[in-house]
Design an enzyme around this catalytic site. Structure first.
Site, short mmCIF file in Angstrom:
data_model
loop_
_atom_site.label_atom_id
_atom_site.label_comp_id
_atom_site.label_asym_id
_atom_site.label_seq_id
_atom_site.Cartn_x
_atom_site.Cartn_y
_atom_site.Cartn_z
N LYS A 139 64.15 81.02 64.52
CA LYS A 139 64.38 79.62 64.84
C LYS A 139 63.15 79.01 65.49
O LYS A 139 62.71 77.91 65.12
CB LYS A 139 65.59 79.48 65.77
N ASP A 158 69.47 75.73 65.28
CA ASP A 158 69.98 75.72 66.64
C ASP A 158 71.46 75.35 66.61
O ASP A 158 72.04 75.11 65.55
CB ASP A 158 69.16 74.79 67.53
#
Length: 218
Positions: A139, A158
């Site tokens: 991420k 997220d």
């Protein structure tokens, strides 16, 4: 991928239309970052190191303070930790920043741009960042590359994005933990969805984030 309600698609596209201009402007600003200095690119990496389980704006303020003071580029772990007090796990993240600074330094200066330019394939670059930079997962690596204009087809998974993907039927559930394999699987589903609705992947990411937070940030 679950069946997507037509009403949800209409609502999403209705949200996209008034935000398309500012989203495009923000993506162009990201591209300018990589045309900037090594220090500016490194600051963006540090911002992404700070973001896990933390408020993005608090991270941005902390990194801005470190840049203005010069501590980001020369400060000790203790001094960096002081500036990160509004960020969760600030002591650990200060250590990650110092480690990254050492990793990307050579000849008494930061040389992150030169290292990035060694890669022709941005997905390979992402994998390399995950393997070599402490505090950077898929991420964070995707976030960093998007924020310097190199992550056009990457997802930043997220909690805001995952929640919206579930609500839209792109994924069946929000996973508690995301392995590398699972990350790529969800990213591919998001890419298929972006093609289906005609909104480019990087624009879709900012749109979904703004749907949750009410603004286009980074």
């Amino acid at each position: 991928m679950s069946e997507i309600k037509q009403s949800d698609l209409v609502n999403l596209k209705n949200s996209y239309t008034p935000r398309k201009g500012i989203i495009g402007k923000r993506l162009n600003e990201f591209k300018e970052v990589f045309r900037g200095s090594n220090k500016k690119i490194f600051a963006e990496l540090c911002f992404c190191i700070c973001t896990p389980q933390s408020n993005a704006k608090a991270c941005d303020r902390a990194i801005s303070g470190l840049v203005e003071s010069g501590e980001l580029y020369a400060g000790s772990e203790g001094r960096i930790s002081y500036y990160l007090k509004g960020v969760r796990f600030h002591r650990n993240k200060a250590g990650f920043i110092v480690s990254a600074r050492k990793f990307f330094s050579g000849d008494n200066r930061i040389r992150i741009k030169e290292k990035i330019r060694e890669f022709r394939d941005n997905e390979k670059l992402r994998e390399w960042l995950v393997k070599n930079v402490t505090g950077i997962g898929f991420k964070e690596a995707s976030h960093f590359l998007r924020n310097i204009g190199l992550g056009k087809n990457m997802a930043i998974l997220d909690r805001h994005i995952l929640k919206n993907l579930k609500n839209l039927g792109v994924i069946d559930e929000v996973p508690k933990n995301i392995s590398e394999k699972k990350y790529i699987e969800i990213e591919n589903k998001m890419c298929e969805f972006s093609i289906k609705i005609g909104i480019p992947m990087d624009e879709l990411d900012l749109l979904l984030w703004s749907e949750e937070t009410g603004e286009v940030f980074k």
